[in-house]
Design an enzyme around this catalytic site. Structure first.
Site, short mmCIF file in Angstrom:
data_model
loop_
_atom_site.label_atom_id
_atom_site.label_comp_id
_atom_site.label_asym_id
_atom_site.label_seq_id
_atom_site.Cartn_x
_atom_site.Cartn_y
_atom_site.Cartn_z
N CYS A 1 -8.99 1.24 6.79
CA CYS A 1 -8.23 1.93 5.52
C CYS A 1 -8.79 1.38 4.32
O CYS A 1 -8.87 0.23 4.30
CB CYS A 1 -6.55 1.52 5.69
SG CYS A 1 -5.69 2.02 4.32
N CYS B 1 2.24 6.42 8.62
CA CYS B 1 1.35 6.45 7.44
C CYS B 1 0.25 7.70 7.86
O CYS B 1 -0.13 7.87 8.89
CB CYS B 1 0.51 5.30 7.04
SG CYS B 1 -0.72 5.21 5.92
N CYS C 1 0.75 -1.20 -0.11
CA CYS C 1 0.00 0.20 -0.12
C CYS C 1 1.04 1.22 0.16
O CYS C 1 2.07 1.05 0.17
CB CYS C 1 -0.84 -0.15 1.01
SG CYS C 1 0.24 0.16 2.71
N THR D 1 -6.63 0.17 11.58
CA THR D 1 -6.87 0.60 10.20
C THR D 1 -7.15 -0.94 9.28
O THR D 1 -7.40 -0.74 8.22
CB THR D 1 -5.62 1.63 9.63
OG1 THR D 1 -4.58 0.71 9.83
CG2 THR D 1 -5.69 2.69 10.24
N GLU E 1 0.65 -0.48 15.96
CA GLU E 1 -0.48 0.58 15.56
C GLU E 1 -1.48 0.74 16.64
O GLU E 1 -1.75 1.89 17.23
CB GLU E 1 -1.31 0.29 14.31
CG GLU E 1 -2.42 1.40 14.08
CD GLU E 1 -3.15 0.89 12.99
OE1 GLU E 1 -2.96 0.32 11.88
OE2 GLU E 1 -4.52 1.31 13.12
N SER F 1 1.43 -5.73 2.75
CA SER F 1 2.78 -5.69 3.06
C SER F 1 3.59 -6.74 2.37
O SER F 1 4.82 -7.15 2.90
CB SER F 1 2.78 -6.32 4.65
OG SER F 1 1.99 -7.38 4.93
N HIS G 1 3.36 2.00 10.90
CA HIS G 1 2.04 1.91 12.09
C HIS G 1 1.96 3.08 12.90
O HIS G 1 0.93 3.02 13.63
CB HIS G 1 2.67 0.72 12.68
CG HIS G 1 2.56 -0.61 11.94
ND1 HIS G 1 1.52 -0.97 11.25
CD2 HIS G 1 3.48 -1.78 12.06
CE1 HIS G 1 1.62 -2.05 10.99
NE2 HIS G 1 2.93 -2.94 11.42
#
Ligand code: SF4
Length: 282
Positions: free
Chosen positions: A194, A100, A16, A166, A130, A266, A78
């Site tokens: 997300c 991010c 991403c 997310t 995160e 990832s 994260h």
């Protein structure tokens, strides 16, 4: 005899933008300076981490950060809790902040809710970086839970604000929200999943049905890997999860079958290409 498999890689699978940004930033500094500290695995993919370690990336934990002084340290996508920024300042550490933007926005929203004295619930994985960063915005007062069973063991406030990590599944998030409302709680719910993850559900499902077999490539620690693998498996029960091409076995496949390769946010493209090469060799 060769199996003669017809193999395609999903063009929409792979990193991403949050992960691309963090890795680009790391590679740029590694090229210039030869080494760089990174707080935690830069991405939940052991193969990609090994590739970057070979270029000089040094993965450290929070305990090592507390001992480190006068160095540069990368914060991965994260994000981190405020405590990390405080330690960095104290130790004269320059943070290369690759948090991010989607995570930063969520951290800000949670902080605002906390400042407004709202009770906060976060649907997320305990101990995930995160989630630790999100909890840190609330002085660790937010309640983190992984499923309804966990909430059943707690006494919840009558009204609260609900957020999500997310990379959680949207279906599960809305099912939890509906159940909590049904139980009489006043829930202010924010779907903070997300879109880089949730938008892939439909695309992946459409991809997976087109093949006899699917090889889903992701790290074992990847949260969105688990979610997206389940999405694939629902569309195509003949889906195999692998983290490394060597985990595959040729007897999973039959002669002339079509095989689709896809992965998580990832999963590096080069790893999906290695899977393709291995399949071509069968
Ligand atoms: S999955 Fe979304 S929130 Fe997470 S790093 Fe990627 S873009 Fe950012």
């Amino acid at each position: 005899m060769a199996l003669n498999l017809k193999i395609s890689i999903d063009q929409d699978s792979g990193f991403c933008f949050g992960v691309v940004y963090a890795i680009d930033m790391a590679e740029e500094i590694l090229a210039e300076e030869g080494y760089l500290y990174c707080l935690g695995d830069i991405v939940h993919n052991d193969e990609e981490v090994a590739r970057l370690k070979a270029k000089g990336l040094r993965i450290i934990g929070h305990e090592q950060l507390a001992e480190l002084k006068n160095e540069k340290v990368l914060i991965r996508a994260h994000g981190e809790a405020p405590e990390t920024y405080r330690i960095a300042l104290e130790n004269n550490i320059t943070l290369i902040d690759a948090s991010c933007p989607v995570v930063l926005k969520l951290q800000n929203r949670i902080k605002t809710s906390h400042d407004n004295e709202e009770k906060i619930l976060v649907y997320g994985k305990h101990g995930h970086a995160e989630v630790i960063g999100l909890q840190g915005q609330t002085n660790n007062e937010a309640i983190v839970f992984q499923d309804m069973d966990e909430l059943d063991q707690m006494e919840l406030p009558a009204s609260f604000t609900l957020y999500s990590q997310t990379t959680k599944s949207t279906d599960s998030f809305y099912a939890i929200k509906d159940e909590l409302i049904k139980r009489g709680h006043e829930v202010k719910a924010h779907d903070t999943i997300c879109r880089q993850v949730s938008n892939r559900y439909a695309d992946l499902g459409r991809f997976a049905v087109q093949f006899d077999k699917i090889v889903f490539v992701a790290g074992k620690k990847s949260s969105n890997g688990k979610v997206l693998y389940e999405v694939c498996r629902k569309s195509n029960p003949n889906t195999f999860f692998v983290s490394d091409p060597l985990e595959m076995q040729s007897d999973w496949f039959n002669e002339n079958e079509t095989v689709g390769i896809c992965g998580a946010t990832s999963t590096p493209r080069w790893l999906m290409e290695s899977v393709q090469k291995q399949l071509e060799a069968y």
